[in-house]
Design a protein around this motif. Structure first.
Motif, PDB file in Angstrom:
ATOM      1  N   SER A 103     -20.042 -21.312  -0.225  1.00 40.82           N
ATOM      2  CA  SER A 103     -18.756 -20.627  -0.352  1.00 40.82           C
ATOM      3  C   SER A 103     -17.970 -21.134  -1.570  1.00 40.82           C
ATOM      4  CB  SER A 103     -17.943 -20.815   0.927  1.00 40.82           C
ATOM      5  OG  SER A 103     -17.679 -22.191   1.142  1.00 40.82           O
ATOM      6  N   ARG A 104     -18.310 -22.324  -2.057  1.00 44.59           N
ATOM      7  CA  ARG A 104     -17.641 -22.868  -3.242  1.00 44.59           C
ATOM      8  C   ARG A 104     -18.369 -22.498  -4.535  1.00 44.59           C
ATOM      9  NH1 ARG A 104     -17.347 -27.305   0.375  1.00 44.59           N
ATOM     10  NH2 ARG A 104     -19.066 -28.363  -0.699  1.00 44.59           N
ATOM     11  N   ARG A 105     -19.455 -21.703  -4.430  1.00 40.60           N
ATOM     12  CA  ARG A 105     -20.184 -21.165  -5.564  1.00 40.60           C
ATOM     13  C   ARG A 105     -20.621 -22.270  -6.554  1.00 40.60           C
ATOM     14  NH1 ARG A 105     -16.694 -15.723  -7.114  1.00 40.60           N
ATOM     15  NH2 ARG A 105     -16.910 -14.698  -5.057  1.00 40.60           N
ATOM     16  N   PRO A 106     -21.510 -23.113  -6.109  1.00 42.58           N
ATOM     17  CA  PRO A 106     -21.985 -24.160  -7.025  1.00 42.58           C
ATOM     18  C   PRO A 106     -22.961 -23.634  -8.082  1.00 42.58           C
ATOM     19  CG  PRO A 106     -23.141 -24.292  -4.952  1.00 42.58           C
ATOM     20  CD  PRO A 106     -22.119 -23.218  -4.774  1.00 42.58           C
ATOM     21  N   CYS A 107     -23.586 -22.506  -7.820  1.00 43.11           N
ATOM     22  CA  CYS A 107     -24.572 -21.975  -8.767  1.00 43.11           C
ATOM     23  C   CYS A 107     -23.861 -21.249  -9.911  1.00 43.11           C
ATOM     24  CB  CYS A 107     -25.532 -21.017  -8.047  1.00 43.11           C
ATOM     25  SG  CYS A 107     -26.424 -21.783  -6.663  1.00 43.11           S
ATOM     26  N   GLN A 108     -24.362 -21.458 -11.132  1.00 39.43           N
ATOM     27  CA  GLN A 108     -23.735 -20.924 -12.330  1.00 39.43           C
ATOM     28  C   GLN A 108     -24.589 -19.827 -12.947  1.00 39.43           C
ATOM     29  OE1 GLN A 108     -22.814 -24.140 -15.031  1.00 39.43           O
ATOM     30  NE2 GLN A 108     -22.122 -25.496 -13.381  1.00 39.43           N
ATOM     31  N   ASN A 109     -23.965 -19.144 -13.915  1.00 38.11           N
ATOM     32  CA  ASN A 109     -24.632 -18.114 -14.718  1.00 38.11           C
ATOM     33  C   ASN A 109     -25.240 -17.007 -13.850  1.00 38.11           C
ATOM     34  OD1 ASN A 109     -24.175 -19.459 -17.290  1.00 38.11           O
ATOM     35  ND2 ASN A 109     -25.752 -20.946 -16.627  1.00 38.11           N
ATOM     36  N   GLY A 110     -24.507 -16.631 -12.808  1.00 34.91           N
ATOM     37  CA  GLY A 110     -24.947 -15.508 -11.962  1.00 34.91           C
ATOM     38  C   GLY A 110     -26.062 -15.843 -11.016  1.00 34.91           C
ATOM     39  N   ALA A 111     -26.302 -17.121 -10.751  1.00 34.79           N
ATOM     40  CA  ALA A 111     -27.373 -17.495  -9.831  1.00 34.79           C
ATOM     41  C   ALA A 111     -26.938 -17.263  -8.380  1.00 34.79           C
ATOM     42  CB  ALA A 111     -27.758 -18.954 -10.040  1.00 34.79           C
ATOM     43  N   THR A 112     -27.937 -17.121  -7.472  1.00 31.65           N
ATOM     44  CA  THR A 112     -27.676 -16.874  -6.060  1.00 31.65           C
ATOM     45  C   THR A 112     -27.839 -18.168  -5.280  1.00 31.65           C
ATOM     46  OG1 THR A 112     -28.497 -14.621  -6.292  1.00 31.65           O
ATOM     47  CG2 THR A 112     -28.354 -15.521  -4.059  1.00 31.65           C
ATOM     48  N   CYS A 113     -26.848 -18.471  -4.389  1.00 31.43           N
ATOM     49  CA  CYS A 113     -26.887 -19.679  -3.581  1.00 31.43           C
ATOM     50  C   CYS A 113     -27.535 -19.356  -2.239  1.00 31.43           C
ATOM     51  CB  CYS A 113     -25.473 -20.210  -3.372  1.00 31.43           C
ATOM     52  SG  CYS A 113     -25.408 -21.755  -2.424  1.00 31.43           S
ATOM     53  N   VAL A 114     -28.496 -20.188  -1.848  1.00 28.31           N
ATOM     54  CA  VAL A 114     -29.229 -19.999  -0.611  1.00 28.31           C
ATOM     55  C   VAL A 114     -29.223 -21.315   0.159  1.00 28.31           C
ATOM     56  CG1 VAL A 114     -31.449 -19.413   0.427  1.00 28.31           C
ATOM     57  CG2 VAL A 114     -30.699 -18.239  -1.654  1.00 28.31           C
ATOM     58  N   MET A 115     -28.840 -21.244   1.467  1.00 30.03           N
ATOM     59  CA  MET A 115     -28.858 -22.432   2.326  1.00 30.03           C
ATOM     60  C   MET A 115     -30.266 -22.639   2.868  1.00 30.03           C
ATOM     61  SD  MET A 115     -25.891 -23.758   2.171  1.00 30.03           S
ATOM     62  CE  MET A 115     -26.229 -25.005   3.398  1.00 30.03           C
ATOM     63  N   GLU A 116     -30.689 -23.892   2.924  1.00 34.31           N
ATOM     64  CA  GLU A 116     -32.002 -24.234   3.418  1.00 34.31           C
ATOM     65  C   GLU A 116     -31.859 -25.025   4.706  1.00 34.31           C
ATOM     66  OE1 GLU A 116     -33.909 -26.344   0.323  1.00 34.31           O
ATOM     67  OE2 GLU A 116     -34.297 -24.565  -0.923  1.00 34.31           O
ATOM     68  N   ASP A 117     -32.974 -25.267   5.341  1.00 32.32           N
ATOM     69  CA  ASP A 117     -32.965 -26.057   6.573  1.00 32.32           C
ATOM     70  C   ASP A 117     -32.512 -27.480   6.268  1.00 32.32           C
ATOM     71  OD1 ASP A 117     -33.906 -23.838   7.820  1.00 32.32           O
ATOM     72  OD2 ASP A 117     -36.036 -24.478   7.759  1.00 32.32           O
ATOM     73  N   GLY A 118     -31.717 -28.034   7.131  1.00 33.83           N
ATOM     74  CA  GLY A 118     -31.211 -29.370   6.976  1.00 33.83           C
ATOM     75  C   GLY A 118     -29.909 -29.421   6.199  1.00 33.83           C
ATOM     76  N   GLY A 119     -29.329 -28.284   5.861  1.00 35.75           N
ATOM     77  CA  GLY A 119     -28.045 -28.276   5.179  1.00 35.75           C
ATOM     78  C   GLY A 119     -28.123 -28.290   3.671  1.00 35.75           C
ATOM     79  N   GLU A 120     -29.296 -28.254   3.068  1.00 34.37           N
ATOM     80  CA  GLU A 120     -29.425 -28.227   1.619  1.00 34.37           C
ATOM     81  C   GLU A 120     -29.244 -26.791   1.121  1.00 34.37           C
ATOM     82  OE1 GLU A 120     -29.674 -30.715  -0.323  1.00 34.37           O
ATOM     83  OE2 GLU A 120     -30.015 -32.308   1.145  1.00 34.37           O
ATOM     84  N   TYR A 121     -28.908 -26.675  -0.151  1.00 36.13           N
ATOM     85  CA  TYR A 121     -28.776 -25.362  -0.767  1.00 36.13           C
ATOM     86  C   TYR A 121     -29.646 -25.320  -2.010  1.00 36.13           C
ATOM     87  CZ  TYR A 121     -25.897 -27.133  -4.614  1.00 36.13           C
ATOM     88  OH  TYR A 121     -25.461 -27.799  -5.731  1.00 36.13           O
ATOM     89  N   ALA A 122     -29.943 -24.133  -2.471  1.00 32.88           N
ATOM     90  CA  ALA A 122     -30.740 -23.923  -3.666  1.00 32.88           C
ATOM     91  C   ALA A 122     -30.160 -22.748  -4.421  1.00 32.88           C
ATOM     92  CB  ALA A 122     -32.199 -23.662  -3.318  1.00 32.88           C
ATOM     93  N   CYS A 123     -30.306 -22.805  -5.753  1.00 40.48           N
ATOM     94  CA  CYS A 123     -29.796 -21.757  -6.630  1.00 40.48           C
ATOM     95  C   CYS A 123     -30.974 -20.985  -7.201  1.00 40.48           C
ATOM     96  CB  CYS A 123     -28.950 -22.341  -7.745  1.00 40.48           C
ATOM     97  SG  CYS A 123     -27.398 -23.108  -7.206  1.00 40.48           S
ATOM     98  N   LEU A 124     -30.952 -19.685  -7.018  1.00 43.45           N
ATOM     99  CA  LEU A 124     -31.981 -18.814  -7.576  1.00 43.45           C
ATOM    100  C   LEU A 124     -31.480 -18.359  -8.948  1.00 43.45           C
ATOM    101  CD1 LEU A 124     -32.878 -16.702  -4.379  1.00 43.45           C
ATOM    102  CD2 LEU A 124     -33.954 -18.801  -5.252  1.00 43.45           C
ATOM    103  N   CYS A 125     -32.044 -18.978 -10.022  1.00 52.03           N
ATOM    104  CA  CYS A 125     -31.540 -18.760 -11.389  1.00 52.03           C
ATOM    105  C   CYS A 125     -32.060 -17.440 -11.941  1.00 52.03           C
ATOM    106  CB  CYS A 125     -31.991 -19.888 -12.296  1.00 52.03           C
ATOM    107  SG  CYS A 125     -31.431 -21.529 -11.771  1.00 52.03           S
ATOM    108  N   PRO A 126     -31.236 -16.776 -12.768  1.00 55.09           N
ATOM    109  CA  PRO A 126     -31.702 -15.574 -13.461  1.00 55.09           C
ATOM    110  C   PRO A 126     -32.631 -15.969 -14.616  1.00 55.09           C
ATOM    111  CG  PRO A 126     -29.444 -16.060 -14.073  1.00 55.09           C
ATOM    112  CD  PRO A 126     -29.811 -17.035 -12.995  1.00 55.09           C
ATOM    113  N   HIS A 127     -33.220 -14.974 -15.247  1.00 62.80           N
ATOM    114  CA  HIS A 127     -34.180 -15.234 -16.316  1.00 62.80           C
ATOM    115  C   HIS A 127     -33.481 -15.916 -17.498  1.00 62.80           C
ATOM    116  CE1 HIS A 127     -37.650 -14.760 -18.872  1.00 62.80           C
ATOM    117  NE2 HIS A 127     -36.874 -14.185 -19.805  1.00 62.80           N
ATOM    118  N   GLY A 128     -34.106 -16.961 -18.004  1.00 58.95           N
ATOM    119  CA  GLY A 128     -33.570 -17.679 -19.161  1.00 58.95           C
ATOM    120  C   GLY A 128     -32.692 -18.865 -18.810  1.00 58.95           C
ATOM    121  N   PHE A 129     -32.503 -19.149 -17.499  1.00 60.99           N
ATOM    122  CA  PHE A 129     -31.660 -20.275 -17.087  1.00 60.99           C
ATOM    123  C   PHE A 129     -32.458 -21.170 -16.135  1.00 60.99           C
ATOM    124  CE2 PHE A 129     -28.735 -16.968 -18.322  1.00 60.99           C
ATOM    125  CZ  PHE A 129     -27.790 -17.655 -19.062  1.00 60.99           C
TER     126      PHE A 129
END
Length: 314
Positions: free
Chosen positions: A50-76
């Protein structure tokens, strides 16, 4: 007195698991996470996306155990997709000799290389000549190397920059108790009487020490002349020698004139105004003042005595 795992005045409050941050317990040593938190110690925020840690238009995804991951666009790329695949990544860091490639995190139009000390050039390909600054002292030879240099010191010096003077007197080169004076790149021996040479190794011929000589006639007179340069002021110049000779001549002339005046006055006091003339008479055998011809007459005293004796006989 509460049992282990319980606390409070009435022992009705359970003890949390050590390290539990955002959790509670119903039984001792539990850590039940509150809403929006996860993990063993309830220290992972489930609302981080909800605090949008991912930059340059990336998508934030929550993982098991409370971790998150950013799905980066092409070139980032990067944890938060904050890095761009710029010239450094595309050209696979073309900097040489350990140079660091910089392209403003991929957003720069062209890359630059930050070179290590001792290298230069657009790609850090040129080795800097470390001897250009002449770091070696006292005439030492500088040898350039990769990001360093080496000084080949001349005789008498040591150290990284050849600035340390070697003590040439450490080996005691002066013989026969001579005194050693250390110099830059060498030494000088002050020899004892009776010895000479660079290291006082050569005894002087005919030299006899005063302690070992039994007769004064066996002792030799040695005159030491200090050799000095013309500019040191140790010798007399031609002008000084000329002045000294003139003064000596004038002094001798004054002494002779004074002696003549004294003798002339003495004669006048004894003889009057006439020159002094003395004659040895035969009767008194004494010097008496004679005629003013300034002649001294020496008569034979034996002739009158002989004539007197002849007369008496007759």
């Amino acid at each position: 007195l509460c049992d282990p795992g319980w606390d409070g005045e009435l022992c009705d409050r359970c003890v949390l698991m050590p390290g539990c941050v955002h959790g509670s317990c119903r039984q001792p040593w539990q850590c039940r996470c509150e809403t929006g938190w996860a993990g063993r110690f309830c220290d992972r925020d489930l609302s981080v996306c909800s605090r949008r840690p991912c930059q340059n238009g990336a998508t934030c995804v929550m993982e098991d155990g409370g971790e998150y991951a950013c799905l980066c666009p092409h070139g980032f790329h990067g944890n938060n997709c904050q890095l761009k695949a710029g010239p450094c990544l595309q050209e696979r860091s073309p900097c040489k000799n350990g140079g660091l490639c910089e392209d403003a995190d991929g957003f720069a139009a062209a890359l630059t290389c930050r070179c290590l000390a001792g290298f230069t050039g657009a790609r850090c390909e040129t080795d800097v000549d470390d001897c250009l600054m002449k770091p070696c002292a006292n005439g030492a030879t500088c040898l350039d190397a990769i990001n360093r240099f080496l000084c080949v010191c001349p005789a008498g010096f040591t150290g990284r920059f050849c600035t340390v003077n070697v003590d040439d007197c450490a080996s005691r080169p002066c013989l026969h108790a001579g005194r050693c004076l250390d110099r830059a790149g060498g030494f000088h021996c002050i020899c004892r009487p009776g010895y000479a040479g660079t290291t006082c190794e050569m005894p002087l011929r005919g030299w006899t020490s005063g302690e070992n000589s039994g007769r004064p006639s066996d002792r030799l007179l040695r005159v030491t002349v200090s050799e000095r340069g013309a500019g040191s002021g140790g010798g007399l110049s031609r002008l000084q020698l000329t002045v000294l000779l003139v003064l000596a001549g004038v002094t001798l002339g004054v002494v002779a004139l004074t002696a003549g005046i004294v003798l002339q006055r003495y004669c006048r006091d004894r003889c009057g105004h006439a020159p002094c003339c003395w004659t040895l008479t035969s009767s008194s055998s004494r010097w008496q003042r004679g005629e003013p011809e300034c002649q001294i007459s020496f008569l034979n005293v034996a002739e009158p005595e002989k004539k007197k004796l002849n007369t008496e006989v007759v």
